[in-house]
Enzyme design. Structure first.
Site, PDB file in Angstrom:
ATOM      1  N   SER A 109      50.600  46.447  43.362  1.00  0.00           N
ATOM      2  CA  SER A 109      50.106  45.300  42.778  1.00  0.00           C
ATOM      3  C   SER A 109      49.533  45.849  41.374  1.00  0.00           C
ATOM      4  O   SER A 109      48.971  47.010  41.337  1.00  0.00           O
ATOM      5  CB  SER A 109      48.847  44.696  43.718  1.00  0.00           C
ATOM      6  OG  SER A 109      47.894  44.397  42.874  1.00  0.00           O
ATOM      7  N   SER A 110      49.280  44.922  40.530  1.00  0.00           N
ATOM      8  CA  SER A 110      48.565  45.501  39.101  1.00  0.00           C
ATOM      9  C   SER A 110      47.090  45.811  39.137  1.00  0.00           C
ATOM     10  O   SER A 110      46.540  46.354  38.467  1.00  0.00           O
ATOM     11  CB  SER A 110      48.696  44.251  38.036  1.00  0.00           C
ATOM     12  OG  SER A 110      48.302  43.127  38.393  1.00  0.00           O
ATOM     13  N   CYS A 111      46.620  45.315  40.387  1.00  0.00           N
ATOM     14  CA  CYS A 111      45.067  45.866  40.725  1.00  0.00           C
ATOM     15  C   CYS A 111      44.915  47.304  40.777  1.00  0.00           C
ATOM     16  O   CYS A 111      43.755  47.501  40.875  1.00  0.00           O
ATOM     17  CB  CYS A 111      44.309  44.737  41.763  1.00  0.00           C
ATOM     18  SG  CYS A 111      44.965  45.286  43.326  1.00  0.00           S
ATOM     19  N   TYR A 138      41.633  47.106  48.257  1.00  0.00           N
ATOM     20  CA  TYR A 138      42.752  46.553  48.352  1.00  0.00           C
ATOM     21  C   TYR A 138      43.912  47.547  47.397  1.00  0.00           C
ATOM     22  O   TYR A 138      44.657  48.214  47.547  1.00  0.00           O
ATOM     23  CB  TYR A 138      43.176  45.193  47.933  1.00  0.00           C
ATOM     24  CG  TYR A 138      44.335  44.722  47.549  1.00  0.00           C
ATOM     25  CD1 TYR A 138      44.918  44.474  49.067  1.00  0.00           C
ATOM     26  CD2 TYR A 138      44.954  44.307  46.582  1.00  0.00           C
ATOM     27  CE1 TYR A 138      46.339  44.133  48.807  1.00  0.00           C
ATOM     28  CE2 TYR A 138      46.427  44.011  46.498  1.00  0.00           C
ATOM     29  CZ  TYR A 138      47.026  43.727  47.617  1.00  0.00           C
ATOM     30  OH  TYR A 138      48.398  43.236  47.784  1.00  0.00           O
ATOM     31  N   LYS A 142      46.799  50.330  48.023  1.00  0.00           N
ATOM     32  CA  LYS A 142      47.868  50.281  47.192  1.00  0.00           C
ATOM     33  C   LYS A 142      48.433  51.631  46.378  1.00  0.00           C
ATOM     34  O   LYS A 142      49.460  51.873  46.465  1.00  0.00           O
ATOM     35  CB  LYS A 142      47.758  48.998  46.174  1.00  0.00           C
ATOM     36  CG  LYS A 142      47.933  47.682  47.039  1.00  0.00           C
ATOM     37  CD  LYS A 142      49.307  47.281  47.355  1.00  0.00           C
ATOM     38  CE  LYS A 142      49.426  46.169  48.308  1.00  0.00           C
ATOM     39  NZ  LYS A 142      50.763  45.824  48.654  1.00  0.00           N
ATOM     40  N   HIS A 181      44.584  32.805  45.516  1.00  0.00           N
ATOM     41  CA  HIS A 181      44.591  33.113  44.010  1.00  0.00           C
ATOM     42  C   HIS A 181      44.457  32.119  43.258  1.00  0.00           C
ATOM     43  O   HIS A 181      44.566  30.864  43.668  1.00  0.00           O
ATOM     44  CB  HIS A 181      45.789  34.042  43.823  1.00  0.00           C
ATOM     45  CG  HIS A 181      45.789  35.249  44.275  1.00  0.00           C
ATOM     46  ND1 HIS A 181      46.574  35.791  45.388  1.00  0.00           N
ATOM     47  CD2 HIS A 181      45.157  36.481  43.973  1.00  0.00           C
ATOM     48  CE1 HIS A 181      46.528  36.881  45.686  1.00  0.00           C
ATOM     49  NE2 HIS A 181      45.660  37.566  44.723  1.00  0.00           N
TER      50      HIS A 181
HETATM   51  P1  GDP Z   1      42.518  38.529  40.228  1.00  0.00           P
HETATM   52  O1  GDP Z   1      43.584  38.467  39.431  1.00  0.00           O
HETATM   53  O2  GDP Z   1      42.403  39.910  41.379  1.00  0.00           O
HETATM   54  O3  GDP Z   1      41.109  38.373  39.848  1.00  0.00           O
HETATM   55  O4  GDP Z   1      42.636  37.282  41.191  1.00  0.00           O
HETATM   56  P2  GDP Z   1      42.469  35.752  41.473  1.00  0.00           P
HETATM   57  O5  GDP Z   1      43.743  35.021  41.183  1.00  0.00           O
HETATM   58  O6  GDP Z   1      41.708  35.391  42.705  1.00  0.00           O
HETATM   59  O7  GDP Z   1      41.408  35.321  40.307  1.00  0.00           O
HETATM   60  C1  GDP Z   1      41.965  35.336  38.616  1.00  0.00           C
HETATM   61  C2  GDP Z   1      40.667  34.779  38.051  1.00  0.00           C
HETATM   62  O8  GDP Z   1      40.849  33.369  37.942  1.00  0.00           O
HETATM   63  C3  GDP Z   1      39.533  35.171  38.064  1.00  0.00           C
HETATM   64  O9  GDP Z   1      38.680  35.473  36.861  1.00  0.00           O
HETATM   65  C4  GDP Z   1      38.811  34.265  38.855  1.00  0.00           C
HETATM   66  O10 GDP Z   1      37.239  34.159  38.899  1.00  0.00           O
HETATM   67  C5  GDP Z   1      39.493  32.715  38.384  1.00  0.00           C
HETATM   68  N1  GDP Z   1      39.358  31.834  39.219  1.00  0.00           N
HETATM   69  C6  GDP Z   1      39.007  30.418  38.438  1.00  0.00           C
HETATM   70  N2  GDP Z   1      39.079  29.465  39.460  1.00  0.00           N
HETATM   71  C7  GDP Z   1      39.387  30.051  40.611  1.00  0.00           C
HETATM   72  C8  GDP Z   1      39.778  29.767  42.078  1.00  0.00           C
HETATM   73  O11 GDP Z   1      39.653  28.555  42.464  1.00  0.00           O
HETATM   74  N3  GDP Z   1      40.514  30.649  42.912  1.00  0.00           N
HETATM   75  C9  GDP Z   1      40.207  31.925  42.486  1.00  0.00           C
HETATM   76  N4  GDP Z   1      40.884  32.968  43.601  1.00  0.00           N
HETATM   77  N5  GDP Z   1      40.156  32.322  41.099  1.00  0.00           N
HETATM   78  C10 GDP Z   1      39.649  31.680  40.218  1.00  0.00           C
END
Ligand code: GDP
Length: 316
Positions: A109-111, A138, A142, A181
């Site tokens: 994963s890119s994280c 995580y 990974k 996500h």
């Molecule tokens: P990340 O790429 O590991 O940070 O995974 P996420 O997809 O959970 O979050 C991506 C970004 O989207 C972060 O900056 C979150 O704060 C933002 N975000 C905005 N609204 C949402 C939501 O409803 N769910 C999630 N998971 N992230 C959100």
């Protein structure tokens, strides 16, 4: 090139990624696809995994099983994300070596990359700085997965490769509001607001973090390409190379799902990595590029979601 009639084990076939990979392998003419449910085999249990491999003897393995989730799930359940993934990666890689699997593809994963990695992130940025704290557990698991592939290749000569996908989305995604996500969560939130006639929709964080989104069918295609054509120790980034802000994503989903809605940012929720976009030049040099534009992917994913809701089978 993989032999299309050989047995292939897709570990994690029920998830977003595994189900897309199964579809892609079927389309490609693979005739012997092996899968096993979580209820039948605990992939964290080495002896159970060994017994399963002894019985099934897969020639190829695609390892996409794991405990996955969005920013909130990762930051509130870090022990599960670290332990489950660490164990699953260890057992499957080891069992694959034991039975002489001909090729294994591990998906990271890119994280895995440091929080302050230079953007776009190249493969060399791995282990060059501290990780993003919201998904450290995580990411550590990974990173171990990549190192397992590298060390089993070095010590035992196994043809184990790894690919690092960026943020993924598509049919079969997890639309859970808390655990999922950003893309499916926002799609669901706008959809439910439209249904309920509510005109404000909440988006977590400031809206300024930048993310890259790859359709899972593109990922599945890239996986097959790498399985067929790549046999080296270094991991390979898989993405589009293009990113946008969370605000832009929210606006695109709003325009598609609920055009009259107003967006409200909840800044009590974490932003996570300020930016995450992959340098995909290594993959492009290997002859592969993403082909599904985000607008089209959003449309087809939303159609899938609405359809799945109608049939009652969206993972909610
Ligand atoms: P990340 O790429 O590991 O940070 O995974 P996420 O997809 O959970 O979050 C991506 C970004 O989207 C972060 O900056 C979150 O704060 C933002 N975000 C905005 N609204 C949402 C939501 O409803 N769910 C999630 N998971 N992230 C959100």
């Amino acid at each position: 090139m993989l032999e299309r009639s050989a047995p292939v084990f897709v570990a994690g076939h029920r998830g977003l990624v595994g189900s897309a990979i199964l579809r892609r392998l079927e389309d490609e003419g693979f005739t012997d696809l092996r899968t096993v449910g979580r209820d039948q085999l605990d992939l964290r249990d080495q002896s159970a995994v060994d017994a399963w491999f002894d019985a099934e003897r897969p020639r190829y393995v695609i390892l996409v099983a794991g405990t996955v989730g969005g920013i909130l799930a990762n930051s509130t359940r870090p022990a599960e994300f670290l332990y489950d993934n660490l164990m699953i990666h260890g057992t499957v890689v080891h069992a694959s070596h034991r039975v002489g699997v001909g090729k294994l593809l591990y998906l990271g994963s890119s994280c895995i990359y440091p929080r302050h990695a230079e953007q776009p992130i190249t493969e060399e940025a791995l282990l060059s700085g501290p990780l993003e704290p919201t998904n450290e557990g995580y990411a550590l698991a990974k990173i171990v997965g990549i190192k397992l592939c590298e060390t089993y290749r070095r010590q035992y000569g196994c043809d184990f490769i790894s690919a690092m996908p960026t943020n993924l989305y598509g049919p079969g995604d997890n639309f859970d509001l808390e655990g999922g996500h950003v893309l499916p969560a926002l799609m669901r939130r706008f959809h439910e607001a439209a249904q309920a006639g509510v005109d404000t929709v909440e988006v977590w964080g400031s809206g300024s973090p930048r993310r890259e989104f790859l359709h899972v069918d593109d990922l599945a295609d890239a996986c097959l390409h790498l399985m067929d054509h790549y046999s080296d120790a270094g991991h390979v980034n898989v993405g589009t190379g293009v990113d946008g802000t969370v605000r832009e994503l929210a606006e695109a989903i709003r325009d598609l799902v609920h055009p009259t809605a107003t967006i409200e940012f909840d800044t009590s929720k974490p932003d996570g990595m300020p930016r995450k976009v992959l340098d995909v030049s290594k993959l492009e040099a290997l002859g592969w590029m993403a082909s599904i534009p985000l607008e089209e992917g959003l449309r087809t994913t939303y159609d899938w979601y609405v359809n799945a809701l109608r049939k009652g089978d969206a993972r909610l």
